[in-house]
Scaffold this motif. Structure first.
Motif, PDB file in Angstrom:
ATOM      1  N   LYS A 109       0.796  -1.232   0.000  1.00 45.24           N
ATOM      2  CA  LYS A 109       0.000   0.000   0.000  1.00 45.24           C
ATOM      3  C   LYS A 109       0.835   1.293   0.000  1.00 45.24           C
ATOM      4  O   LYS A 109       0.363   2.322  -0.446  1.00 45.24           O
ATOM      5  CB  LYS A 109      -0.992   0.015   1.167  1.00 45.24           C
ATOM      6  N   ASP A 110       2.064   1.203   0.462  1.00 42.12           N
ATOM      7  CA  ASP A 110       2.888   2.418   0.457  1.00 42.12           C
ATOM      8  C   ASP A 110       3.684   2.576  -0.836  1.00 42.12           C
ATOM      9  O   ASP A 110       4.499   3.474  -0.968  1.00 42.12           O
ATOM     10  CB  ASP A 110       3.822   2.419   1.677  1.00 42.12           C
ATOM     11  N   HIS A 111       3.416   1.662  -1.763  1.00 40.45           N
ATOM     12  CA  HIS A 111       4.071   1.737  -3.071  1.00 40.45           C
ATOM     13  C   HIS A 111       3.018   2.081  -4.122  1.00 40.45           C
ATOM     14  O   HIS A 111       1.820   2.098  -3.831  1.00 40.45           O
ATOM     15  CB  HIS A 111       4.777   0.405  -3.367  1.00 40.45           C
ATOM     16  N   PRO A 112       3.445   2.359  -5.352  1.00 38.28           N
ATOM     17  CA  PRO A 112       2.468   2.883  -6.324  1.00 38.28           C
ATOM     18  C   PRO A 112       1.346   1.911  -6.715  1.00 38.28           C
ATOM     19  O   PRO A 112       1.535   0.682  -6.713  1.00 38.28           O
ATOM     20  CB  PRO A 112       3.325   3.199  -7.558  1.00 38.28           C
ATOM     21  N   PHE A 113       0.216   2.510  -7.011  1.00 34.46           N
ATOM     22  CA  PHE A 113      -0.892   1.800  -7.667  1.00 34.46           C
ATOM     23  C   PHE A 113      -0.955   2.427  -9.051  1.00 34.46           C
ATOM     24  O   PHE A 113      -1.275   3.600  -9.202  1.00 34.46           O
ATOM     25  CB  PHE A 113      -2.209   2.054  -6.915  1.00 34.46           C
ATOM     26  N   VAL A 114      -0.598   1.649 -10.061  1.00 32.02           N
ATOM     27  CA  VAL A 114      -0.547   2.214 -11.414  1.00 32.02           C
ATOM     28  C   VAL A 114      -1.623   1.556 -12.270  1.00 32.02           C
ATOM     29  O   VAL A 114      -1.656   0.334 -12.411  1.00 32.02           O
ATOM     30  CB  VAL A 114       0.849   1.999 -12.053  1.00 32.02           C
ATOM     31  N   ALA A 115      -2.504   2.385 -12.792  1.00 33.55           N
ATOM     32  CA  ALA A 115      -3.596   1.848 -13.601  1.00 33.55           C
ATOM     33  C   ALA A 115      -3.300   2.013 -15.086  1.00 33.55           C
ATOM     34  O   ALA A 115      -2.817   3.054 -15.524  1.00 33.55           O
ATOM     35  CB  ALA A 115      -4.901   2.563 -13.247  1.00 33.55           C
ATOM     36  N   VAL A 116      -3.576   0.973 -15.830  1.00 35.49           N
ATOM     37  CA  VAL A 116      -3.430   1.019 -17.281  1.00 35.49           C
ATOM     38  C   VAL A 116      -4.785   0.667 -17.879  1.00 35.49           C
ATOM     39  O   VAL A 116      -5.315  -0.408 -17.605  1.00 35.49           O
ATOM     40  CB  VAL A 116      -2.413  -0.039 -17.775  1.00 35.49           C
ATOM     41  N   ASN A 117      -5.336   1.586 -18.640  1.00 36.99           N
ATOM     42  CA  ASN A 117      -6.594   1.245 -19.307  1.00 36.99           C
ATOM     43  C   ASN A 117      -6.275   0.678 -20.681  1.00 36.99           C
ATOM     44  O   ASN A 117      -5.931   1.410 -21.605  1.00 36.99           O
ATOM     45  CB  ASN A 117      -7.495   2.470 -19.418  1.00 36.99           C
ATOM     46  N   CYS A 118      -6.379  -0.636 -20.788  1.00 37.24           N
ATOM     47  CA  CYS A 118      -5.955  -1.307 -22.023  1.00 37.24           C
ATOM     48  C   CYS A 118      -6.800  -0.886 -23.215  1.00 37.24           C
ATOM     49  O   CYS A 118      -6.374  -1.014 -24.356  1.00 37.24           O
ATOM     50  CB  CYS A 118      -6.023  -2.822 -21.840  1.00 37.24           C
ATOM     51  N   ALA A 119      -7.982  -0.371 -22.963  1.00 43.34           N
ATOM     52  CA  ALA A 119      -8.845   0.043 -24.078  1.00 43.34           C
ATOM     53  C   ALA A 119      -8.513   1.453 -24.548  1.00 43.34           C
ATOM     54  O   ALA A 119      -8.818   1.824 -25.669  1.00 43.34           O
ATOM     55  CB  ALA A 119     -10.301  -0.026 -23.641  1.00 43.34           C
ATOM     56  N   ALA A 120      -7.876   2.224 -23.678  1.00 41.24           N
ATOM     57  CA  ALA A 120      -7.677   3.635 -24.008  1.00 41.24           C
ATOM     58  C   ALA A 120      -6.344   3.933 -24.681  1.00 41.24           C
ATOM     59  O   ALA A 120      -6.172   4.979 -25.284  1.00 41.24           O
ATOM     60  CB  ALA A 120      -7.805   4.478 -22.747  1.00 41.24           C
ATOM     61  N   ILE A 121      -5.413   3.015 -24.561  1.00 46.57           N
ATOM     62  CA  ILE A 121      -4.102   3.273 -25.167  1.00 46.57           C
ATOM     63  C   ILE A 121      -4.108   2.753 -26.614  1.00 46.57           C
ATOM     64  O   ILE A 121      -4.418   1.591 -26.847  1.00 46.57           O
ATOM     65  CB  ILE A 121      -2.971   2.578 -24.379  1.00 46.57           C
ATOM     66  N   PRO A 122      -3.779   3.607 -27.571  1.00 47.66           N
ATOM     67  CA  PRO A 122      -3.763   3.143 -28.965  1.00 47.66           C
ATOM     68  C   PRO A 122      -2.779   1.989 -29.131  1.00 47.66           C
ATOM     69  O   PRO A 122      -1.729   1.971 -28.481  1.00 47.66           O
ATOM     70  CB  PRO A 122      -3.289   4.368 -29.764  1.00 47.66           C
ATOM     71  N   GLU A 123      -3.137   1.077 -30.017  1.00 47.45           N
ATOM     72  CA  GLU A 123      -2.346  -0.147 -30.167  1.00 47.45           C
ATOM     73  C   GLU A 123      -0.858   0.133 -30.410  1.00 47.45           C
ATOM     74  O   GLU A 123       0.008  -0.506 -29.817  1.00 47.45           O
ATOM     75  CB  GLU A 123      -2.933  -0.991 -31.310  1.00 47.45           C
ATOM     76  N   ASP A 124      -0.575   1.132 -31.249  1.00 48.97           N
ATOM     77  CA  ASP A 124       0.830   1.368 -31.586  1.00 48.97           C
ATOM     78  C   ASP A 124       1.615   2.039 -30.455  1.00 48.97           C
ATOM     79  O   ASP A 124       2.827   2.089 -30.477  1.00 48.97           O
ATOM     80  CB  ASP A 124       0.949   2.165 -32.898  1.00 48.97           C
ATOM     81  N   LEU A 125       0.897   2.565 -29.472  1.00 51.30           N
ATOM     82  CA  LEU A 125       1.603   3.181 -28.338  1.00 51.30           C
ATOM     83  C   LEU A 125       1.666   2.255 -27.138  1.00 51.30           C
ATOM     84  O   LEU A 125       2.336   2.537 -26.150  1.00 51.30           O
ATOM     85  CB  LEU A 125       0.905   4.481 -27.917  1.00 51.30           C
ATOM     86  N   PHE A 126       0.936   1.158 -27.251  1.00 52.96           N
ATOM     87  CA  PHE A 126       0.776   0.305 -26.082  1.00 52.96           C
ATOM     88  C   PHE A 126       2.110  -0.143 -25.493  1.00 52.96           C
ATOM     89  O   PHE A 126       2.360   0.022 -24.300  1.00 52.96           O
ATOM     90  CB  PHE A 126      -0.098  -0.910 -26.412  1.00 52.96           C
TER      91      PHE A 126
END
Ligand SMILES: Nc1ncnc2c1ncn2[C@@H]1O[C@H](COP(=O)(O)OP(=O)(O)OP(=O)(O)O)[C@@H](O)[C@H]1O
Ligand SMILES: [Mg+2]
Length: 448
Positions: A181-198
């Protein structure tokens, strides 16, 4: 915090009702009542109301003599019932008949209304807490307990559930309760990132990996989540090729930046979420089976709102309190008509939809009670904006186009008049036509 009471008042006149005398013997029954519950008139003569209506939970004695709403079962059919004292008689009217209402849900719904709110212990060390997840019905309590138990392990968690059920909230709560809990929570929205930038976003890149890349390179989300939690939202939308790369990270716990030459060890916990059926995507060949099994270690199914109707009013109170503060309102009550509507609605958009509707009502509410009427100038849900379609007209029995248009127009007008309680100006607004045009059509189709 304001305690919102559920105000019960008689302002609807359902057609299913029965009237009993002061000793509970049935005096009068509406014909719709017989019909609705498949009873024959002789069934009920001289009977006590208790033989007909089985209460799933006893009503608190303090409400005797007041208007009251409770859940009961009539001839095997669960329903929401209102009682109202009229002199020495009591009228029982059926507000919602719903074969989808589950008895278990009904009981817990009643318990959640009747029992005094228990003060919950808070752990001040937690940044996020399960306290933020509103809902104390048995189904939700069970899921929260389960989630809290998995939180302490390091296992991968797959959160599944319809859109708007709170998967992201759970992901954060699990992280907040874990040793990470004292370390990062990093969210990645797999639907929102364009395929070529993923790949560059998630895996990062080294200096000069591609034209336009930052000179010093950039760590990806995976690296940023080091020692913490990586939340892969909408995992089903992950491009197929990226699925393979992700699999390697999950297996090896190593990440290689784009254009890089070496790998870096990562210590992350994965929480993934999806509102789609990953198993069938695997069968269709759209989701890698090996990745699926990597993620499917612990599945936490978040129930839809319609599966836990007992939480609807609690959530409504929560959002009213929230918007009271935000919009400087002083709403203390939820009107009975709105309560009934809220509980009987299906909520395809789940809590997100409930929240949006309360926000809409809180924008325009006047006074201390949020009522169905508060939504007069707006529609209660996006679906309500659509007049009912004529479901019975299939292609085989379509009449002439003129005939079909007429039927559709009549249905839309009747719907709008019903929605606005016969207010023609409002109905015209709803239908987006001029009031004069509405008057003409009403007279043309002889609509009452
Ligand atoms: N139990 C809850 N108590 C309070 N608020 C909630 C609860 N569940 C969901 N919400 C709120 O409802 C909204 C939708 O929740 P969330 O984004 O977590 O849903 P989701 O399951 O991730 O939906 P999607 O699949 O569409 O991404 C958010 O505003 C969230 O704060
Ligand atoms: Mg989400």
């Amino acid at each position: 915090m304001v305690k919102i009471e559920r105000k019960i008042e008689a302002d609807l006149k359902p057609s299913d009702y029965l009237v009993v005398d002061d000793s509970g013997l049935i005096l009068e029954i509406s014909s719709d009542f017989y019909h609705s519950f498949s009873l024959t008139p002789t069934d009920l003569k001289g009977f006590s109301v208790d033989a007909i209506i089985k209460e799933t939970t006893p009503r608190p004695s303090s409400v005797v003599g007041r208007k009251n709403v409770f859940f009961g079962v009539i001839n095997g059919q669960p329903c929401l019932i209102r009682t109202e004292k009229i002199n020495k008689h009591t009228c029982y009217s059926i507000l919602v008949k719903n074969s989808e209402i589950d008895l278990y849900e009904i009981t817990s719904f009643m318990n959640s209304i009747n029992k005094p709110k228990v003060q919950k212990k808070t752990n001040s060390n937690n940044r996020y807490s399960f306290e933020d997840i509103v809902g104390d019905g048995p189904l939700m309590m069970q899921i929260k307990e389960l989630a809290a138990r998995i939180a302490t392990s390091n296992s991968t968690v797959l959160l599944t559930g319809e859109s708007g059920t709170g998967k992201e909230l759970f992901a954060q709560a699990i992280h907040g309760l874990s040793s990470r809990k004292d370390h990062p929570f990093v969210a990645v929205n797999c639907a929102a990132i364009p395929e070529d930038l993923f790949e560059s976003e998630v895996f990062g890149y080294e200096a000069g990996a591609f034209s336009g890349a930052k000179r010093e390179g950039k760590p990806g989300k995976i690296e940023l989540a080091q020692n913490g939690t990586l939340f892969l939202d909408e995992i089903s939308e992950l491009p197929y090729l990226a699925q393979g790369k992700l699999l390697r990270v999950l297996q090896e716990r190593e990440v290689e930046r784009l254009g890089g030459t070496g790998t870096k060890t990562v210590d992350i916990r994965i929480i993934a979420a999806t509102n789609r059926d990953l198993k069938s995507l695997v069968q269709e060949g759209k989701f890698r089976q090996d990745l699926f099994y990597r993620l499917y270690v612990f599945e936490l199914k978040i129930p839809s709102l319609r599966q836990r109707k007992e939480d609807i009013l609690t959530l409504t109170e929560h959002f009213i309190n929230y918007y009271n503060n935000l919009f400087n309102r002083e709403v203390k009550y939820i009107g009975p008509d709105l309560q009934e509507w809220l509980v009987s609605n299906d909520w395809p958009g789940n809590i997100r939809e409930l929240r949006a509707i309360i926000e809409r009502g809180m924008n325009i509410v006047e006074g201390d009670t949020l009522m169905l009427d508060s939504f007069r100038f707006t529609s209660l849900s996006d679906r309500a904006e659509q007049p009912p379609t004529n479901a019975t007209s299939t292609l085989s029995n379509v009449k002439s186009l003129e005939e079909e248009v007429k039927k559709a127009e009549m249905a839309a007008i009747q719907w709008a008049l019903k929605e606005t309680n016969g207010d023609k100006t409002l109905a015209a607004q709803r239908l987006k036509i001029h009031p004069a045009s509405l008057y003409r059509k009403i007279s043309k189709y002889k609509i009452n």
